[in-house]
Enzyme design. Structure first.
Site, PDB file in Angstrom:
ATOM      1  N   GLU A 218       0.815  -1.208   0.000  1.00  0.00           N
ATOM      2  CA  GLU A 218       0.000   0.000   0.000  1.00  0.00           C
ATOM      3  C   GLU A 218       0.853   1.265   0.000  1.00  0.00           C
ATOM      4  OE1 GLU A 218      -2.798  -0.612   3.270  1.00  0.00           O
ATOM      5  OE2 GLU A 218      -4.040  -1.837   1.953  1.00  0.00           O
TER       6      GLU A 218
ATOM      7  N   ASP B  22      -8.229  -8.948   4.338  1.00  0.00           N
ATOM      8  CA  ASP B  22      -7.974  -7.792   5.195  1.00  0.00           C
ATOM      9  C   ASP B  22      -9.044  -7.637   6.277  1.00  0.00           C
ATOM     10  OD1 ASP B  22      -6.973  -5.486   6.240  1.00  0.00           O
ATOM     11  OD2 ASP B  22      -7.552  -4.190   4.563  1.00  0.00           O
TER      12      ASP B  22
ATOM     13  N   GLU C 216     -12.774  -1.679  11.778  1.00  0.00           N
ATOM     14  CA  GLU C 216     -12.697  -1.036  10.463  1.00  0.00           C
ATOM     15  C   GLU C 216     -13.774  -1.564   9.518  1.00  0.00           C
ATOM     16  OE1 GLU C 216      -8.889  -1.540   8.554  1.00  0.00           O
ATOM     17  OE2 GLU C 216      -9.592  -0.656   6.678  1.00  0.00           O
TER      18      GLU C 216
HETATM   19  C1  GCV Z   1      -2.518   0.751   8.259  1.00  0.00           C
HETATM   20  C2  GCV Z   1      -6.064  -2.046   5.656  1.00  0.00           C
HETATM   21  C3  GCV Z   1      -6.455  -0.692   6.165  1.00  0.00           C
HETATM   22  C4  GCV Z   1      -5.290   0.268   6.173  1.00  0.00           C
HETATM   23  C5  GCV Z   1      -4.136  -0.377   6.921  1.00  0.00           C
HETATM   24  C6  GCV Z   1      -3.791  -1.692   6.239  1.00  0.00           C
HETATM   25  C7  GCV Z   1      -2.667  -2.444   6.923  1.00  0.00           C
HETATM   26  O1  GCV Z   1      -5.810  -1.981   4.294  1.00  0.00           O
HETATM   27  O2  GCV Z   1      -7.499  -0.185   5.389  1.00  0.00           O
HETATM   28  O3  GCV Z   1      -5.704   1.453   6.796  1.00  0.00           O
HETATM   29  O4  GCV Z   1      -3.028   0.469   6.980  1.00  0.00           O
HETATM   30  O5  GCV Z   1      -4.924  -2.523   6.273  1.00  0.00           O
HETATM   31  O6  GCV Z   1      -2.982  -3.380   7.641  1.00  0.00           O
HETATM   32  O7  GCV Z   1      -1.516  -2.115   6.724  1.00  0.00           O
END
Ligand code: GCV
Length: 764
Positions: free
Chosen positions: A335, A409, A437
Site C-alpha cells: 500500500e 484484510d 474497520e
Molecule cells: C494501516 C487495511 C487498512 C489500512 C491499513 C492496512 C494495513 O488496508 O485499510 O488502513 O493500513 O490494512 O494493515 O496495513
C-alpha cells in the site's frame, strides 16, 4: 432494587465494586485479611521492586474496593487470612506446595516472553533468585504463577510467581476470581501464558490521529511527553497487564520515520518507564526508507554497508535510552510503503537488515506479510502466500512474520490465512484487528472473540489433523520459541477508551486468548460482563447472548455467505457493492463478481486456484461446491443465483434471507438490552441503547444497498416477507459521508457542490 450509579466506563473491567453477596463477602474477608511479602519480595517491609509494588498496590486497591476494608502489609505469614506472596524458590512456601498432579494437569506450557533482558531485570531488581530449580513450580516459566490455599496451619493463601511479573499476573487473576464471585476456598491453580508475544498495535500517527481509530485521538500526547506523564498511561498499562498483554507498538504501520529520532525516542522512553513495572515493552514501527529521510543517505538498499551501519547505530541509540526496547514492526512494499523490493531485494533481506541491528540487544523484528500489488495479475488473496512461502527458512532467528487472520484484510469473515502451517521454519505471529474497520466502527456492537476463536481453532492440516492455527502460533506445531499474537487496537482518548461501551470486551478478549487460546468465547464474555457491569443473572443471560450472536449478525447484514470487501471507498464506513473504479483490488466488484448468472469469486482450480494454497483435505473441501462450508461459499465459488442451498432456498433467496436476518438480530439485541435496564446504570444503558439504534439503522442501510444492488444483477424479485427498502438504489449510491473518523477523509476537502460529480476516489 436501586439502579446502580452512573459510570463512564473509564475503569474498564478493573472496577472493584463491593461484593454484593453478604455471605461471599464474609468468606472473602476472612480469607484475605493481610498481605505478606516473603523473602526477596520484601525490602524493609515494602515491595522490593516496582513490579511488586504495582502488584501490591493493585491488590490493596482491589481488595479495599471488593471487601470494603483496608488490607495492610504484615510480616506474619502464619496468621490466618494472610495472602503470602513470593517467588517460587522462596523458603516458607512448604505448606502451599502444589501437588505434582495438579501441575501436570493444569499448567500450560511456559513460553518465555520475547528474548530475556537481564540488564533490565537487574535494573528493576527483578532478576531471578539464585539457586537450582528444585520445585515443580518451575514449570510455570517466566510469566507464570500459582494461587494455592494452605493445607496446614491457619487458613492462608499463597500467590507464588515464577518472577515478579508472574506475581503481578497472579494478583490480577486473584482479583478476577473475586470480581467474578468465584469460590476461592480451595485454590489449586497454576497458570502461565501459552503465547510469548502478546502485543497491541496502535495505528497512531504522530499528529495524534489514529488510522482506523474510532475512539478519539491517540493516547500518546507527544507534545507533553516526556515531561508530563498522563495518569492514563498507567491505567492503560494496568489494564493491559491485567490480561497479560506484554507489548505495545506505539505507532502506525504506515510509519513516520521521525519517531526514530532522539527527541521522539526520549518521549517513547518516558512511556516505557511507565509501562515497565507492568511488564509491557514498547515497540515502534520502522519506516524502511528512514536512512534516506532522516539522514540523507542515497539509498535504503539492505545490501548497502552504509545502510546497515545506519540501522545499527540508530538501534544502538534507541537501546541506550530504552534498554528493554522490544523491537520493530515493519510494513514494507505494501500500500505504498517503501521496502526492500524498491531495490530488487526480497522481504527476507529487508527483515534481516533490521533484525541484525536488533539482535544483539535481544530485540524482535515483526515483518508483516500483508502485501499485495495491483500490478500483479493474481488474485489478491494469493499474493502474500506466493511471496512469503518461498522465503521460509531465510529469516533471522529474531524475526517473526506477522500474518493477518485471513488472506484479504480483517473482513467480518475470512477463511484462515493459508500461510499458517505453510512456513514451518519461520515463527508466525497472528495479527487480529480489534478496531472495527470493517465491522461498523465504534457504533456497532460486535464481540469479536468468536471471530478470533474461529481462526485460532481452524485446522490447517499442515501436519495432519489437529494442526490448528493456535498450534502454529504457540510454536508447538513446528517447534518455535518465538510465539505470539498481536492486535490492532480500538483504544483512543475517549473517556471509555474504546468508543462503544462493549468495545473494551474485544481488548479484554484478545489478552485472555493470548494467555489461553483454549478459553471459550462465552467464558470470556461472562467474565468481562461480571467485571464490567455486574453478576446479575438476568444481565449475564441477556448480554452474553447479545455478545455471542453479535459478530454473526454483522456478517449477515454486511457480507453473508462468504462475500467480502463490499464497503464504501476510503473510510470503509457503510456499504458500497457498486464500487468499481480505481485499482481493481480496491473495488467491490472485483470481489463479488456478480452478474446475471450468479455471484462470488471463483477460487477453485477452474478460477484463481487460491484453494491450492490450503492443505488437503481443505483444498478439496473448499473446491467442491457441495462440500464448501456455506459460510465461505462466495469466497471460493461463483454460484448461480438459482443454486439450491441446504436450507432449500435458492442462493438469491438465501442471500436476501441472511441480510434480513442480520437486521432482525440487531432488533433482537435491542429487545434483550431493554430487559436489563434496571440493573445497568443509566449512562451506560442509554449509550448502548442509542448505539443499538444506530446499528439497526445502519444494518438496514447495508441490507438495502446490497440487496438492491445485487438485484440489479440477479434480476429476480425480492422474496416474500422481505421488508421494503426506504431508499432507492440510486439514492443509496449518492450518499456521502463527511463524518467518518479514522482516515484523512478526502470528502472534507471538497464542498458538496464540487462533489456532486464525484464518482471515484483514490483510496480503497
Ligand atoms: C494501516 C487495511 C487498512 C489500512 C491499513 C492496512 C494495513 O488496508 O485499510 O488502513 O493500513 O490494512 O494493515 O496495513
Amino acid at each position: 432494587m436501586t439502579r446502580p450509579a452512573d459510570e463512564d466506563g473509564y475503569e474498564l473491567w478493573l472496577r472493584y465494586r463491593r461484593v454484593a453477596d453478604p455471605e461471599l463477602l464474609e468468606r472473602y474477608r476472612r480469607q484475605f485479611g493481610s498481605i505478606v511479602l516473603l523473602g526477596a519480595a520484601a525490602r524493609g517491609g515494602e515491595a522490593s521492586t516496582r513490579t511488586l509494588a504495582a502488584a501490591v498496590a493493585e491488590l490493596q486497591a482491589g481488595l479495599a474496593g471488593l471487601l470494603g476494608r483496608t488490607i495492610t502489609l504484615s510480616e506474619d505469614p502464619s496468621q490466618a487470612g494472610a495472602l503470602v506472596i513470593g517467588r517460587t524458590l522462596t523458603p516458607g512456601f512448604d505448606e502451599f506446595r502444589l501437588p505434582r498432579a495438579v501441575l501436570s494437569n493444569e499448567a500450560v506450557s511456559s513460553n518465555e516472553a520475547v528474548l530475556s533482558k537481564e540488564a533490565v531485570a537487574a535494573k528493576d531488581g527483578t532478576a531471578a533468585e539464585a539457586g537450582a530449580p528444585a520445585d515443580p513450580l518451575d514449570q510455570l516459566g517466566r510469566d507464570g504463577f500459582a494461587l494455592v490455599t494452605s493445607t496446614a496451619g491457619a487458613a492462608r493463601t499463597a500467590l507464588v510467581g515464577a518472577s515478579d511479573l508472574g506475581i503481578l499476573y497472579g494478583a490480577f487473576q486473584l482479583l478476577r476470581l473475586l470480581q467474578t464471585g468465584s469460590d476461592t476456598s480451595q485454590l489449586r491453580l497454576a497458570s502461565s501464558p501459552r503465547l510469548g508475544l502478546r502485543i497491541l498495535n496502535h495505528w497512531d500517527n504522530l499528529d495524534r490521529t489514529v488510522e482506523r481509530g474510532y475512539a478519539g485521538f491517540s493516547l500518546w500526547d507527544w507534545q507533553k511527553l516526556p515531561d508530563y506523564l498522563e495518569p492514563r498511561y498507567t491505567d492503560y498499562a494496568r489494564a493491559c497487564a491485567s490480561v497479560g498483554i506484554n507489548g505495545s507498538v506505539l505507532t502506525n504501520v504506515n510509519a513516520n520515520a521521525l519517531v526514530l529520532t532522539d527527541p521522539f525516542i526520549d518521549k517513547v522512553g518516558a512511556l516505557a518507564q511507565v509501562f515497565r513495572p507492568y511488564g509491557i515493552r514498547v515497540y515502534l514501527t520502522a519506516r524502511f526508507s528512514s536512512p534516506i529521510e532522516l539522514d540523507g543517505l542515497a539509498t535504503a538498499d539492505p545490501r548497502n554497508p552504509d545502510v546497515r551501519d545506519w540501522w545499527r547505530r540508530r538501534v544502538d541509540g534507541i537501546y541506550r535510552r530504552i534498554p528493554d526496547f522490544g523491537g520493530f514492526v515493519v510494513k514494507a512494499n505494501s500500500e505504498g510503503q517503501p521496502g526492500p523490493q524498491n531495490y530488487g531485494r526480497s522481504h527476507a533481506e529487508g527483515a534481516n537488515l533490521l533484525a541484525d541491528a536488533l539482535a544483539e540487544h535481544g530485540g524482535v523484528l515483526m515483518w508483516r506479510a500483508f502485501v499485495y500489488d495491483h500490478e500483479v495479475p493474481v488474485d489478491r488473496a494469493k499474493q502474500a502466500y506466493d511471496e512469503f512461502k518461498p522465503l521460509d527458512g531465510s529469516f533471522r532467528r529474531n524475526v517473526v512474520v506477522q500474518v493477518k487472520n485471513g488472506p484479504i484484510d480483517f473482513q467480518p469473515r475470512e477463511p484462515h490465512h493459508p500461510l499458517f502451517g505453510a512456513m514451518p521454519k519461520t515463527p508466525l505471529l497472528l495479527e487480529l484487528q480489534l478496531t472495527q474497520e470493517y465491522l461498523g466502527c465504534a457504533t456497532h456492537l460486535a464481540y469479536l472473540a468468536p471471530m478470533f476463536k474461529e481462526c485460532l481453532d481452524s485446522d490447517t492440516f499442515a501436519a495432519g489433523p489437529g494442526s490448528s492455527v493456535a498450534k502454529v502460533i504457540d510454536g508447538s506445531l513446528h517447534g518455535h520459541e518465538l510465539t505470539g499474537m498481536c492486535a490492532v487496537t480500538n483504544i483512543g482518548s475517549d473517556r471509555n477508551w474504546c468508543g462503544h461501551p462493549f468495545g473494551a470486551a474485544n481488548w479484554y478478549a484478545f489478552g485472555r486468548l493470548c494467555w489461553d487460546p483454549a478459553l471459550s468465547s462465552r467464558e470470556i464474555a461472562e467474565e468481562w460482563l461480571r467485571m464490567t457491569f455486574s453478576s446479575d443473572a438476568g444481565l449475564l443471560a441477556s448480554a452474553a447472548q447479545i455478545m455471542l450472536d453479535s459478530r454473526e449478525a454483522v456478517v449477515d447484514y454486511m457480507t453473508p455467505l462468504g462475500l467480502h470487501h463490499q464497503m464504501a471507498v476510503g473510510h470503509h464506513y457503510g456499504p458500497g457493492p457498486w464500487v468499481s473504479e480505481g485499482r481493481p483490488d480496491w473495488t467491490s466488484v472485483y470481489y463479488h463478481r456478480a452478474d446475471e448468472q450468479g455471484i462470488g469469486f471463483d477460487r477453485t482450480p477452474a478460477g484463481s486456484n487460491a484453494v491450492g494454497q490450503y492443505f488437503e483435505p481443505l483444498r478439496s473441501q473448499y473446491s467442491q461446491l457441495e462440500q464448501c462450508p456455506e459460510s465461505l461459499l462466495l469466497w471460493f465459488h461463483h454460484v448461480a443465483w438459482d443454486h439450491r442451498l441446504r436450507s432449500g432456498r435458492t442462493l438469491w433467496e438465501e442471500l436476501c434471507h441472511r441480510y434480513q436476518r442480520g437486521v432482525d438480530a440487531v432488533r433482537g439485541f435491542q429487545a434483550s438490552w431493554a430487559r436489563v435496564s434496571a440493573v445497568v446504570d443509566e449512562a451506560r444503558f442509554r449509550q448502548v441503547s442509542d448505539f443499538l439504534r444506530i446499528q439497526e439503522k445502519e444494518a438496514r442501510w447495508w441490507r438495502d444497498a446490497c440487496v438492491l444492488y445485487f438485484q440489479s444483477c440477479s434480476r429476480r424479485p425480492l422474496p416474500a416477507g422481505y421488508e421494503p427498502a426506504e431508499k432507492s438504489l440510486a439514492e443509496l449510491r449518492t450518499l456521502r459521508h463527511y463524518y467518518v473518523p479514522g482516515i484523512h477523509n478526502p470528502f472534507l476537502a471538497q464542498t458538496p457542490r464540487a462533489l456532486s460529480g464525484t464518482r471515484s476516489e483514490t483510496r480503497k
